[in-house]
Motif scaffolding. Structure first.
Motif, PDB file in Angstrom:
ATOM      1  N   VAL A  11       0.840  -1.202   0.000  1.00 46.13           N
ATOM      2  CA  VAL A  11       0.000   0.000   0.000  1.00 46.13           C
ATOM      3  C   VAL A  11       0.874   1.250   0.000  1.00 46.13           C
ATOM      4  O   VAL A  11       0.642   2.188  -0.774  1.00 46.13           O
ATOM      5  N   LYS A  12       1.905   1.266   0.830  1.00 46.18           N
ATOM      6  CA  LYS A  12       2.792   2.431   0.890  1.00 46.18           C
ATOM      7  C   LYS A  12       3.542   2.629  -0.424  1.00 46.18           C
ATOM      8  O   LYS A  12       3.747   3.769  -0.849  1.00 46.18           O
ATOM      9  N   SER A  13       3.943   1.570  -1.092  1.00 45.97           N
ATOM     10  CA  SER A  13       4.648   1.726  -2.369  1.00 45.97           C
ATOM     11  C   SER A  13       3.725   2.332  -3.427  1.00 45.97           C
ATOM     12  O   SER A  13       4.158   3.178  -4.216  1.00 45.97           O
ATOM     13  N   ILE A  14       2.460   1.932  -3.441  1.00 42.36           N
ATOM     14  CA  ILE A  14       1.490   2.488  -4.394  1.00 42.36           C
ATOM     15  C   ILE A  14       1.221   3.960  -4.068  1.00 42.36           C
ATOM     16  O   ILE A  14       1.203   4.820  -4.961  1.00 42.36           O
ATOM     17  N   LEU A  15       1.026   4.259  -2.785  1.00 42.39           N
ATOM     18  CA  LEU A  15       0.798   5.646  -2.382  1.00 42.39           C
ATOM     19  C   LEU A  15       1.988   6.528  -2.743  1.00 42.39           C
ATOM     20  O   LEU A  15       1.820   7.662  -3.212  1.00 42.39           O
ATOM     21  N   LYS A  16       3.183   6.018  -2.546  1.00 40.05           N
ATOM     22  CA  LYS A  16       4.382   6.794  -2.858  1.00 40.05           C
ATOM     23  C   LYS A  16       4.460   7.100  -4.349  1.00 40.05           C
ATOM     24  O   LYS A  16       4.775   8.231  -4.740  1.00 40.05           O
ATOM     25  N   GLN A  17       4.152   6.117  -5.193  1.00 40.24           N
ATOM     26  CA  GLN A  17       4.142   6.343  -6.650  1.00 40.24           C
ATOM     27  C   GLN A  17       3.146   7.438  -7.010  1.00 40.24           C
ATOM     28  O   GLN A  17       3.455   8.331  -7.807  1.00 40.24           O
ATOM     29  N   ARG A  18       1.959   7.362  -6.449  1.00 40.35           N
ATOM     30  CA  ARG A  18       0.916   8.352  -6.747  1.00 40.35           C
ATOM     31  C   ARG A  18       1.296   9.735  -6.243  1.00 40.35           C
ATOM     32  O   ARG A  18       1.071  10.735  -6.919  1.00 40.35           O
ATOM     33  N   LYS A  20       4.247  10.978  -5.821  1.00 42.40           N
ATOM     34  CA  LYS A  20       5.332  11.541  -6.630  1.00 42.40           C
ATOM     35  C   LYS A  20       4.803  12.207  -7.889  1.00 42.40           C
ATOM     36  O   LYS A  20       5.461  13.067  -8.463  1.00 42.40           O
ATOM     37  N   GLN A  21       3.610  11.827  -8.329  1.00 42.02           N
ATOM     38  CA  GLN A  21       2.993  12.394  -9.524  1.00 42.02           C
ATOM     39  C   GLN A  21       2.002  13.508  -9.194  1.00 42.02           C
ATOM     40  O   GLN A  21       1.367  14.056 -10.085  1.00 42.02           O
ATOM     41  N   SER A  22       1.874  13.855  -7.918  1.00 43.57           N
ATOM     42  CA  SER A  22       0.873  14.816  -7.472  1.00 43.57           C
ATOM     43  C   SER A  22       1.399  16.239  -7.469  1.00 43.57           C
ATOM     44  O   SER A  22       2.593  16.479  -7.327  1.00 43.57           O
ATOM     45  N   ASP A  23       0.460  17.178  -7.601  1.00 44.34           N
ATOM     46  CA  ASP A  23       0.787  18.599  -7.553  1.00 44.34           C
ATOM     47  C   ASP A  23       0.558  19.187  -6.166  1.00 44.34           C
ATOM     48  O   ASP A  23       1.032  20.281  -5.864  1.00 44.34           O
ATOM     49  N   LEU A  48       5.866  16.010   2.906  1.00 45.40           N
ATOM     50  CA  LEU A  48       6.873  16.999   3.303  1.00 45.40           C
ATOM     51  C   LEU A  48       8.197  16.724   2.602  1.00 45.40           C
ATOM     52  O   LEU A  48       8.854  17.644   2.093  1.00 45.40           O
ATOM     53  N   GLU A  49       8.585  15.468   2.576  1.00 46.71           N
ATOM     54  CA  GLU A  49       9.828  15.068   1.904  1.00 46.71           C
ATOM     55  C   GLU A  49       9.793  15.430   0.413  1.00 46.71           C
ATOM     56  O   GLU A  49      10.791  15.889  -0.149  1.00 46.71           O
ATOM     57  N   LEU A  50       8.635  15.242  -0.219  1.00 42.98           N
ATOM     58  CA  LEU A  50       8.489  15.535  -1.646  1.00 42.98           C
ATOM     59  C   LEU A  50       8.272  17.023  -1.916  1.00 42.98           C
ATOM     60  O   LEU A  50       8.275  17.449  -3.066  1.00 42.98           O
ATOM     61  N   GLY A  51       8.072  17.807  -0.866  1.00 41.78           N
ATOM     62  CA  GLY A  51       7.857  19.241  -1.027  1.00 41.78           C
ATOM     63  C   GLY A  51       6.506  19.596  -1.632  1.00 41.78           C
ATOM     64  O   GLY A  51       6.363  20.634  -2.272  1.00 41.78           O
TER      65      GLY A  51
END
Length: 135
Positions: A11-18, A20-23, A48-51
């Motif tokens: 679940v966390k890997s899928i959320l992380k992929q999504r 990373k593509q978010s605005d 926060l990490e992705l800004g």
């Protein structure tokens, strides 16, 4: 529900992929949000990490940060806090991410934000506010 969907790492890997593509990243804050750690805190830390620009929507319709409900990790973050109203969330998603990218490090360090627009909120049927203030 499939076995993979119940697997936390999956679940966390899928959320992380999504993400990373978010605005932007949104958090709906209710009575128990500050106590949810398994996924909510992890998602906030990743955002926060992705800004990612952060939009905090309050289910109690507060137009600013609610210290009684907001997770501690978000209380001093440069995020916008709005009531959980479609028009407010739509406006913020259309405007805050672009504005945030123009903020200097010093401006971001000032912490959370809200829109000081009482008439706008009244047009959404919200009439009671705590004191509007800049943070």
């Amino acid at each position: 529900m499939t076995g993979r969907a119940q697997n936390e790492d999956y679940v966390k890997s899928i959320l992380k992929q999504r993400m990373k593509q978010s605005d932007a990243f949104g958090v709906v804050v209710g009575e128990s949000t500050k106590y949810l750690h398994k996924f909510v805190r992890w998602e906030i830390e990743l955002a926060l990490e992705l800004g990612l620009p952060m939009v905090i929507s309050n289910l109690n319709n507060k137009a600013e940060m609610d210290p009684d409900r907001c997770p501690a990790i978000l209380r001093d973050v440069c995020a916008i806090h709005v009531p959980f109203k479609k028009d407010a969330i739509k406006y913020v998603l259309e405007n805050f991410p672009r504005a945030l990218h123009t903020f200097s490090a010093e401006e971001r360090a000032k912490g959370w934000r809200y829109y000081n627009r009482p008439e706008w909120y009244k047009s959404m049927g919200l009439y009671e506010f705590s004191n509007f203030r800049c943070h």
